[in-house]
Design an enzyme around this catalytic site. Structure first.
Site, short mmCIF file in Angstrom:
data_model
loop_
_atom_site.label_atom_id
_atom_site.label_comp_id
_atom_site.label_asym_id
_atom_site.label_seq_id
_atom_site.Cartn_x
_atom_site.Cartn_y
_atom_site.Cartn_z
N ARG A 226 0.84 -1.21 0.00
CA ARG A 226 0.00 0.00 0.00
C ARG A 226 0.87 1.25 0.00
O ARG A 226 0.60 2.22 -0.71
CB ARG A 226 -0.94 -0.01 1.22
CG ARG A 226 -2.05 -1.02 1.10
CD ARG A 226 -3.09 -0.84 2.19
NE ARG A 226 -2.71 -1.40 3.46
CZ ARG A 226 -3.02 -2.61 3.88
NH1 ARG A 226 -3.73 -3.42 3.10
NH2 ARG A 226 -2.64 -3.06 5.06
N PHE A 242 -11.16 -5.58 -5.73
CA PHE A 242 -11.02 -6.35 -4.50
C PHE A 242 -10.52 -5.40 -3.41
O PHE A 242 -9.52 -5.64 -2.74
CB PHE A 242 -10.07 -7.55 -4.67
CG PHE A 242 -10.43 -8.47 -5.80
CD1 PHE A 242 -11.42 -9.43 -5.63
CD2 PHE A 242 -9.80 -8.37 -7.03
CE1 PHE A 242 -11.76 -10.30 -6.67
CE2 PHE A 242 -10.13 -9.23 -8.08
CZ PHE A 242 -11.11 -10.19 -7.90
N ASP A 264 -15.69 -3.87 -4.78
CA ASP A 264 -15.67 -5.09 -3.96
C ASP A 264 -17.06 -5.70 -3.96
O ASP A 264 -18.06 -4.99 -4.13
CB ASP A 264 -15.22 -4.78 -2.53
CG ASP A 264 -14.68 -6.02 -1.81
OD1 ASP A 264 -13.45 -6.15 -1.70
OD2 ASP A 264 -15.50 -6.85 -1.36
N ALA A 298 -15.88 -8.44 -9.27
CA ALA A 298 -14.75 -7.78 -9.93
C ALA A 298 -14.68 -8.13 -11.41
O ALA A 298 -14.41 -7.26 -12.25
CB ALA A 298 -13.45 -8.18 -9.24
N ASP A 318 -6.12 -7.24 -6.19
CA ASP A 318 -5.67 -7.99 -5.00
C ASP A 318 -6.77 -8.95 -4.55
O ASP A 318 -7.42 -8.76 -3.53
CB ASP A 318 -5.33 -6.99 -3.88
CG ASP A 318 -4.84 -7.68 -2.62
OD1 ASP A 318 -4.33 -8.80 -2.71
OD2 ASP A 318 -4.97 -7.09 -1.53
N CYS A 358 -2.44 -14.06 -3.04
CA CYS A 358 -2.18 -14.52 -1.68
C CYS A 358 -2.48 -16.01 -1.56
O CYS A 358 -2.65 -16.52 -0.46
CB CYS A 358 -2.99 -13.71 -0.67
SG CYS A 358 -4.76 -13.83 -0.92
N1 SAH Z 1 -6.75 -5.17 -1.06
C1 SAH Z 1 -7.43 -5.35 0.21
C2 SAH Z 1 -7.62 -6.80 0.57
C3 SAH Z 1 -8.42 -7.58 -0.43
S1 SAH Z 1 -9.06 -9.06 0.20
C4 SAH Z 1 -6.68 -4.60 1.30
O1 SAH Z 1 -5.55 -4.11 1.06
O2 SAH Z 1 -7.20 -4.49 2.41
C5 SAH Z 1 -10.09 -9.65 -1.04
C6 SAH Z 1 -11.39 -8.92 -1.19
O3 SAH Z 1 -12.03 -9.44 -2.34
C7 SAH Z 1 -12.40 -9.06 -0.07
O4 SAH Z 1 -12.77 -7.79 0.38
C8 SAH Z 1 -13.62 -9.75 -0.71
O5 SAH Z 1 -14.86 -9.20 -0.26
C9 SAH Z 1 -13.43 -9.40 -2.15
N2 SAH Z 1 -14.00 -10.32 -3.15
C10 SAH Z 1 -14.01 -11.67 -3.14
N3 SAH Z 1 -14.52 -12.15 -4.30
C11 SAH Z 1 -14.83 -11.06 -5.05
C12 SAH Z 1 -15.38 -10.89 -6.35
N4 SAH Z 1 -15.70 -11.93 -7.11
N5 SAH Z 1 -15.54 -9.63 -6.80
C13 SAH Z 1 -15.22 -8.57 -6.05
N6 SAH Z 1 -14.69 -8.68 -4.83
C14 SAH Z 1 -14.51 -9.90 -4.31
#
Ligand code: SAH
Length: 412
Positions: A226, A242, A264, A298, A318, A358
């Site tokens: 970040r 995400f 998200d 997404a 992410d 991850c």
């Molecule tokens: N980048 C963030 C962490 C991301 S974690 C940070 O720095 O804090 C992954 C995220 O993806 C979660 O918030 C989850 O709600 C979201 N997610 C999972 N599947 C998804 C999808 N198909 N489309 C959009 N978001 C999704």
């Protein structure tokens, strides 16, 4: 409050294991799987201590036994015997705390204090959110030890309260929990209905829902990525897919991004993202940036944005772990490839793609190759600038500990 959980048995379990497992333990690996056990002295309960011997009956390792998991023993100590007691726990926790001692000086009061096996305490995670410690257990084997972990933990890291979280696996097998529930373990001043705590990361304020949030409420492992994004964001139009609670988005805003769209699937996460922006409005750049949120899948959102002709200078991707089991790796790689092509569809030529994985099951090299090949196949080759991993409070203590990988690349 801690319910009465029976203490671990005084009698240690003695184990003989396969030559391969002996080798792995000599290398310091923290896991012993059930199939590797060739002889066991007697049956045990979760949390009993198990001692592993080699073929010449010499001590190899001691760890926590868990009859409910194929990961049968999580090793606490290799090489030479030790009394596993409060003093031992104190020493391990103090060593972990020493590794993070420089973080508060960077304006960071939210960080991982104990990163499981990577800090010599397998299956135990502790995150600090300012004056709240969140203990997350990944194995029932820690339950009988909690009454010893807590005093050691709070002696090393004084805090106002300790909150307990349990892994999905533990929550699913309710009967072994001896009445233990997620929530406040010790201390006061915590609104359990809200579950919210505030903390700083590099001087930015965030809230985390330590009761209902993912992991322990925040993706602390992405802190350094970040910060990198902040340095790359000046004047840019940014897309954060995400986005969760807007971590990358807020850093981009402070770095001078003009506009940020956070996408998200989770509406509560994006509500928190907006609140996180509000917490930081006194930073002029945050106040000046236009922050938009969109609750959407997404994949669908990326396709729709492309269709509408929206283009971004910086795109952050992410996603959650796509592969938690070996059998899911191929599908995960296909998803990463699809996401790359979709993300490039909204990245202007010369724009920057930040793509993270991850999934511990997906090897770093394979991830980077998959992203690059997908970009080439889409006719938008990537020019790599940097590869990174997790933040320093997520040390890598064994091969499986290296789960986060992140590519920074300029889109052709
Ligand atoms: N980048 C963030 C962490 C991301 S974690 C940070 O720095 O804090 C992954 C995220 O993806 C979660 O918030 C989850 O709600 C979201 N997610 C999972 N599947 C998804 C999808 N198909 N489309 C959009 N978001 C999704």
């Amino acid at each position: 409050m801690l319910p009465q959980i029976p203490p671990p048995a005084d009698r240690r379990i003695a184990l003989r294991v396969t030559p391969e497992a002996q080798h792995a333990l000599r290398q310091g690996h923290p896991w012993l799987f059930d199939q590797a056990i060739v002889h066991q002295s007697h049956a045990g309960a979760a949390g009993d201590l198990a001692v592993v011997f080699d073929d010449r009956r010499r001590f190899l390792a001691i760890g926590l036994y868990d009859p409910t998991s194929p990961l049968r023993v999580r090793i606490l100590q290799h090489g030479h015997p030790a009394a596993i007691d409060e003093a031992w726990l104190h020493a391990r926790i103090a060593a972990a705390a020493a590794l993070r001692a420089d973080l508060p000086a960077t304006g960071t009061t939210g960080y991982r204090l104990i990163h499981g096996e990577n800090d010599g305490l397998p299956g135990l995670v502790v995150d600090r959110y300012e004056d709240t410690l969140v203990v997350k257990l990944y194995t029932a084997a820690w339950l009988p030890w909690l009454s010893r972990v807590l005093p050691a933990l709070t002696a090393v890291q004084p805090c106002a309260r300790v909150v307990l979280r349990l892994s999905r696996k533990l929550l699913d097998r309710d009967e072994g929990l001896c009445g233990l529930r997620e929530g406040l373990l010790t201390g006061a001043g915590f609104d359990a209905a809200a579950g919210l705590v505030q903390f700083s990361e590099h001087g930015l304020r965030f809230e985390a829902d330590v009761l209902r949030g993912q992991k322990t409420g925040f993706f602390l492992d992405q802190r350094e990525n970040r910060a990198r994004v902040e340095r790359l964001a000046r004047g840019k139009r940014v897309l954060n897919v995400f986005a969760y609670t807007g971590g990358f988005s807020l850093y981009a805003a402070r770095g001078g991004a003009r506009e940020i769209l956070s996408v998200d699937l989770s509406a509560p996460a994006l509500d928190a993202a907006r609140r996180n922006f509000d917490l930081n409005r006194r930073a002029a750049a945050v106040a000046a940036a236009r922050h938009l949120t969109q609750v959407a899948d997404a994949f669908d959102a990326l396709a729709a944005l492309r269709e509408r002709g929206e283009r971004y200078d910086l795109v952050i991707v992410d996603p959650p772990a796509f592969a938690k089991r070996a059998a899911e790796v191929d599908a995960a790689l296909r998803a990463y490839a699809r996401l790359t092509a979709l993300a490039l569809g909204v990245t202007r030529p010369g724009g920057l793609l930040v793509s993270a994985s991850c999934s511990s099951r997906v090897d770093a090299e394979l991830f980077f190759t998959t992203v690059k090949r997908a970009a080439e196949a889409a006719g938008r080759p990537l020019y790599e600038r940097e590869r990174t991993g997790h933040a320093s409070d997520h040390p890598i203590g064994f091969p499986e500990g290296a789960y986060l990988k992140c590519l920074y690349a300029v889109a052709g």
